[in-house]
Design a protein around this motif. Sequence first.
Motif, PDB file in Angstrom:
ATOM      1  N   ARG A   1     -12.593  -8.792  84.725  1.00 44.48           N
ATOM      2  CA  ARG A   1     -11.612  -8.706  83.642  1.00 44.48           C
ATOM      3  C   ARG A   1     -12.317  -8.776  82.279  1.00 44.48           C
ATOM      4  NH1 ARG A   1      -7.184 -13.118  85.009  1.00 44.48           N
ATOM      5  NH2 ARG A   1      -9.058 -14.371  85.391  1.00 44.48           N
ATOM      6  N   PHE A   2     -11.520  -8.828  81.211  1.00 41.01           N
ATOM      7  CA  PHE A   2     -12.060  -8.895  79.858  1.00 41.01           C
ATOM      8  C   PHE A   2     -11.836 -10.292  79.285  1.00 41.01           C
ATOM      9  CE2 PHE A   2     -11.130  -4.465  80.643  1.00 41.01           C
ATOM     10  CZ  PHE A   2     -12.204  -3.781  80.078  1.00 41.01           C
ATOM     11  N   HIS A   3     -12.808 -10.775  78.531  1.00 39.81           N
ATOM     12  CA  HIS A   3     -12.719 -12.081  77.886  1.00 39.81           C
ATOM     13  C   HIS A   3     -12.951 -11.921  76.391  1.00 39.81           C
ATOM     14  CE1 HIS A   3     -12.828 -13.901  81.833  1.00 39.81           C
ATOM     15  NE2 HIS A   3     -14.006 -13.356  82.089  1.00 39.81           N
ATOM     16  N   ALA A   4     -12.351 -12.815  75.625  1.00 37.59           N
ATOM     17  CA  ALA A   4     -12.585 -12.866  74.176  1.00 37.59           C
ATOM     18  C   ALA A   4     -12.478 -14.310  73.717  1.00 37.59           C
ATOM     19  CB  ALA A   4     -11.562 -11.999  73.426  1.00 37.59           C
ATOM     20  N   HIS A   5     -13.389 -14.729  72.864  1.00 41.18           N
ATOM     21  CA  HIS A   5     -13.316 -16.061  72.265  1.00 41.18           C
ATOM     22  C   HIS A   5     -14.150 -16.088  70.990  1.00 41.18           C
ATOM     23  CE1 HIS A   5     -17.066 -17.784  74.604  1.00 41.18           C
ATOM     24  NE2 HIS A   5     -17.393 -16.938  73.674  1.00 41.18           N
ATOM     25  N   TRP A   6     -14.134 -17.243  70.320  1.00 40.80           N
ATOM     26  CA  TRP A   6     -14.844 -17.411  69.055  1.00 40.80           C
ATOM     27  C   TRP A   6     -16.095 -18.241  69.305  1.00 40.80           C
ATOM     28  CZ3 TRP A   6     -13.209 -14.552  65.068  1.00 40.80           C
ATOM     29  CH2 TRP A   6     -11.906 -14.068  65.116  1.00 40.80           C
ATOM     30  N   GLU A   7     -17.234 -17.764  68.794  1.00 40.55           N
ATOM     31  CA  GLU A   7     -18.524 -18.358  69.117  1.00 40.55           C
ATOM     32  C   GLU A   7     -19.330 -18.659  67.858  1.00 40.55           C
ATOM     33  OE1 GLU A   7     -20.025 -20.198  71.299  1.00 40.55           O
ATOM     34  OE2 GLU A   7     -19.995 -18.680  72.894  1.00 40.55           O
ATOM     35  N   LEU A   8     -20.217 -19.650  67.953  1.00 41.03           N
ATOM     36  CA  LEU A   8     -21.147 -19.945  66.871  1.00 41.03           C
ATOM     37  C   LEU A   8     -22.115 -18.778  66.693  1.00 41.03           C
ATOM     38  CD1 LEU A   8     -22.013 -23.658  67.698  1.00 41.03           C
ATOM     39  CD2 LEU A   8     -20.718 -22.850  65.722  1.00 41.03           C
TER      40      LEU A   8
END
Length: 425
Positions: free
Chosen positions: A234-241
């Motif tokens: 599947r696809f993932h998205a998040h906020w990263e340093l």
Amino acid sequence: MANGVFHTGYGIKIELTHADLGHPDRPELLSEITRPIDQRDRELLQCLEHHRRGVCKAEDEDRSPWMAIRRRTVDGRTILVAAHLPVRQRPTAEESAKHKAMKERIARAADRHGLTAEVEARSTDGKVRNDVLVTGGAERIGWEAQYSPITASTVRRRSQAAADLGIVPLWVTNSDRAALINRAPWARVDDFSWKEISSPRSMLVRGGVRHLQAWKCTPTAQRPCPANGSFCGRFHAHWELPALCIPQKPHTEVDQLVVTSADGEHVPMRIPSQRDPRRVTRVWVPAGDRDEWREMFGPDDDSTQDEPEAPQSELTFTEEALDSTCRYGEENKVFNDRRPRRDTADGAGLHTFSDVPPRLFKIPQQREQRLDATSQQRQAAAALYGCEVWHIGPCAGCGDAIHRYGPGSGHACRTCRERISRPGI
């Protein structure tokens, strides 16, 4: 730590080791004496020895005779104890020097880039004060250089007051345990001395700025699956340093954030946790990343609901005799008030979805995703791209046979992708 205090308002002695505090006729007494200091009279509770003799041991150690009630956990039991407040609640000389240097640095950065900066700016009614108010083409940013301790309630109250006047608050701290983190828009910097803050050296934002990362979870992906550690397809998205992005992003500098926040290149976001919507992460993100996130998941949550406080342990009352002797300095056990680390390197706002929304494709999909090719043409395309025959499919732009499915695939051919990246071609 004392096991009792004198209540100057009621003129009574309070016994902290008793469930009724020694006054069964006052059921609200516990909530009254445990209020934060900024919500009650600072001289409400007094050391019993000072009340009896007019002086106590703590006053020789730069402490006041006024007390605060805290919880202390020892050997699994949580009890109430009384602790002396400092003579004055103001920053140390070093904290004051850092605070002054940071204000000057923010103002210099704004002025150097043609922005308006007002130090110690106050609203017309005097209710809102910003260390530095920076005005740019998009926003008014109220910078707060916070090097001394502050309560979460104070951060929320002052941030809301600024927001009511159309000012975006931006708190800067040098501590990853500061109460202001995720309670308002914030940024964390290294613990430089005031001389280093005043110098031209670079000062990086170590926490509070994030970048959007979105990827398909396949065996060839450079990131492990955040769900099971392997891959899920599947696809993932998040906020990263920045340092944990793939590829790595450059760190934002404080001087840069002064400008980009006022000009709208960096914008604040409030990202609820997917596991517990009451827990939020507040970050500064590039405006382009914010827009891409909204295209995928809709507008970000502007709710003002904050994360809940950690549940408190049940109190134990030992019913000891009241001790009116000042015990300041005699306590050798560690007081259980360690603040948790609030700024962590964990990714924020993880979202998982099965298909990429078609609206995100820079190359519009054909109405009919069907490859018009013979078996020989499919085999030739597979040999050209070095993939399996069943991985061949139509380019979303021109419809030619390409490596469309499986590891290393794309939804458009190189010619169509170049046409989008270089519109003049």
